[in-house]
Design an enzyme around this catalytic site. Structure first.
Site, PDB file in Angstrom:
ATOM      1  N   HIS A  67      31.928 -20.598-103.670  1.00 24.09           N
ATOM      2  CA  HIS A  67      30.298 -20.798-102.876  1.00 24.09           C
ATOM      3  C   HIS A  67      30.289 -19.296-101.661  1.00 24.09           C
ATOM      4  CE1 HIS A  67      27.605 -22.425-100.860  1.00 24.09           C
ATOM      5  NE2 HIS A  67      28.328 -22.606 -99.320  1.00 24.09           N
ATOM      6  N   HIS A 111      31.807 -19.707 -93.483  1.00 24.21           N
ATOM      7  CA  HIS A 111      31.215 -20.794 -93.029  1.00 24.21           C
ATOM      8  C   HIS A 111      31.226 -22.574 -93.353  1.00 24.21           C
ATOM      9  CE1 HIS A 111      29.468 -20.928 -96.899  1.00 24.21           C
ATOM     10  NE2 HIS A 111      28.940 -22.405 -96.587  1.00 24.21           N
ATOM     11  N   ASP A 112      32.713 -22.341 -94.382  1.00 23.77           N
ATOM     12  CA  ASP A 112      33.284 -23.443 -94.944  1.00 23.77           C
ATOM     13  C   ASP A 112      34.340 -23.939 -94.669  1.00 23.77           C
ATOM     14  OD1 ASP A 112      30.954 -24.112 -95.982  1.00 23.77           O
ATOM     15  OD2 ASP A 112      31.227 -24.460 -98.178  1.00 23.77           O
ATOM     16  N   ASP A 245      23.278 -19.384 -96.707  1.00 21.45           N
ATOM     17  CA  ASP A 245      23.807 -21.045 -97.324  1.00 21.45           C
ATOM     18  C   ASP A 245      23.392 -21.488 -98.046  1.00 21.45           C
ATOM     19  OD1 ASP A 245      25.760 -23.123 -97.586  1.00 21.45           O
ATOM     20  OD2 ASP A 245      25.465 -23.633 -95.533  1.00 21.45           O
ATOM     21  N   ARG A 406      60.438 -38.431 -90.539  1.00 17.95           N
ATOM     22  CA  ARG A 406      60.187 -37.717 -91.617  1.00 17.95           C
ATOM     23  C   ARG A 406      58.081 -37.510 -91.758  1.00 17.95           C
ATOM     24  NH1 ARG A 406      64.982 -40.093 -91.409  1.00 17.95           N
ATOM     25  NH2 ARG A 406      66.474 -39.624 -92.564  1.00 17.95           N
TER      26      ARG A 406
END
Length: 472
Positions: A67, A111-112, A245, A406
């Site tokens: 995308h 952008h993502d 977008d 842990r």
């Protein structure tokens, strides 16, 4: 600088740390940004983060990576057309056209980059956890009612992929130093889709959501100061990234739904007509509808409709050029214009058929449980007194912390480095030290979870819940 080339001043090649390399032309600075993005682990991880359908075995269905590449392709085309017209109108020097294109392309690729696993449901899970559970893990001595804590918690109560992306590219890649990608200010400004900090007053448009967290407010203020950009105003080239977008995901979500056989091209056309007629007149439809028996979504709809949307975007840019330059304009694609209405109608079809599909909703519920479960397991690390946690960070001996140690050992090394850089800037003598340290510790946890791929998040959750062993 004269008004005739006012867009030249936007193309800042300044960085938080001055570059050690000599570059002969400004375009080389923006190409360097692009290389830093493409070769980063955060960008590669987008190949295992969902666009709509998480944990998808069909390689034709889009990931956040594919995308982002499509958005950058549309962004490049839009930026090129707009930059040429700016040059013709004497608002940009001709030799600066490639700079504008490169900046927009960089922002599109980024952008993502801050999206957590499982997309929007991952964001919702983090926000809900912050609202309902996180403060239960406050160490003794910190009050839930503290006014500073309430402000800082807005980073998580308004958690979103956009500000997390800005945080990723400015703070979280600590392999070299504290400046992460150390991108040019022009590229950084172009990624800021929204123009306020978390917790600041909401408003319409660019003030609707947080564009950056309080943890990155210092970076934004410095960039704005150096470049002469006003706070709470959008960088003009960001409008181009946003439009790219919008066009890309409207088309690609339907295409993916067809690929997965959740709907057919014919079903899409029928639903589109219904949605359009419920709001507008069919005679006002600005696009051609293909015959129901001969629909190839890409050729018949996606390509021609995207081209019309891009033309409208360019026209809108110049119709509202002054407000765009000031950073106060509405989005370039909006329902006041024909193609804005078309894209909004496509989104309505997706909301009606695609997103509520059994498969999409099942994955979302799984994602919500996974993210919430990981965060809740880590609450015992958050509830440690800061003296104990700092000992853990420094690898000093601590008593009765076997489980916490842990859990801590599983946190990403570069996120721990980012935490250490941030804590080192706090004043230990200040009365608010414990609050700020805890806020940065929550960021450390959220950074770790946000950086996970969908699959790794699922495996981590199963391991923490004792459902499955985790193999290296």
């Amino acid at each position: 600088m004269g008004m005739e080339t006012k867009y030249n001043q936007l193309l800042s090649v300044d960085r938080m740390r001055p570059s050690s390399m000599e570059r002969k032309s400004t375009i080389d600075h923006f190409y360097s940004d692009r290389s830093r993005i493409l070769y980063s682990s955060s960008f590669r991880r987008l190949q295992q983060k969902a666009q709509v359908f998480s944990l998808e075995p069909n390689a034709s269905v889009r990931t956040r990576l594919t995308h982002s590449l499509e958005v950058s392709d549309l962004g490049r085309t839009l930026a090129n057309r707009i930059a040429y017209r700016l040059s013709e109108n004497k608002l940009l020097d001709f030799d600066k056209i490639p700079d504008v294109v490169a900046i927009v392309e960089n922002a599109c690729l980024l952008h993502d980059i801050g999206n957590p696993p499982f997309g929007h449901f991952g964001e919702i899970a983090i926000r809900d956890w912050a609202n309902n559970s996180a403060l239960n893990a406050l160490p003794k001595g910190i009050s839930k009612e503290d006014s500073l804590l309430k402000v800082l918690m807005s980073d998580f109560l308004e958690f979103d992929g956009n500000p997390q992306g800005f945080r990723t590219i400015t703070k979280l890649h600590t392999e070299y130093d504290e400046f992460s990608f150390n991108l040019t200010f022009a590229t950084l400004l172009c990624t800021l889709k929204y123009s306020r900090a978390a917790g600041e007053e909401k408003g319409p448009g660019i003030m609707k959501k947080a564009g950056y967290f309080r943890s990155e407010e210092d970076v934004v203020k410095k960039i704005c100061s150096v470049t002469g950009t006003e706070l709470h105003h959008r960088y003009p080239l960001t409008y181009i990234m946003e439009a790219a977008d919008d066009i890309a995901y409207c088309m690609s979500d339907i295409a993916d739904g067809i690929e997965k056989r959740i709907l057919t091209g014919e079903m899409f056309i029928n639903e589109f007509k219904k949605e359009w007629q419920s709001k507008y007149k069919i005679g006002d439809l600005p696009v051609d509808l293909p015959d129901a028996d001969n629909i190839q979504f890409g050729k018949s709809i996606s390509v021609p409709w995207s081209q019309k949307a891009m033309t409208e975007t360019v026209d809108n840019f110049f119709e509202h050029e002054e407000e765009v330059f000031e950073g106060t304009a509405d989005s370039l694609i909006n329902i006041s214009k024909p193609m804005g209405r078309v894209l909004e109608t496509i989104k309505s079809v997706s909301r009606k058929i695609l997103y509520p599909s059994f498969e999409a909703e099942s994955i979302e519920l799984t994602g919500y449980a996974v993210i919430t479960g990981i965060l809740k397991n880590y609450e015992r690390v958050l509830s440690l007194p800061y003296e104990t946690f700092l000992k853990m960070v420094n690898n000093d001996k601590t008593d009765n912390t076997d489980v916490e140690r842990r859990l801590y050992n599983r946190l990403g090394r570069r996120y721990i480095s980012a935490y250490k850089y941030a804590v080192s800037k706090l004043d230990v003598q200040q009365h608010d030290y414990a609050i700020k340290e805890w806020w940065l510790r929550v960021h450390l946890l959220v950074d770790h979870v946000s950086g996970m791929t969908d699959e790794f998040a699922l495996e981590t959750y199963q391991m923490l819940e004792g459902i499955n062993l985790m193999h290296k």
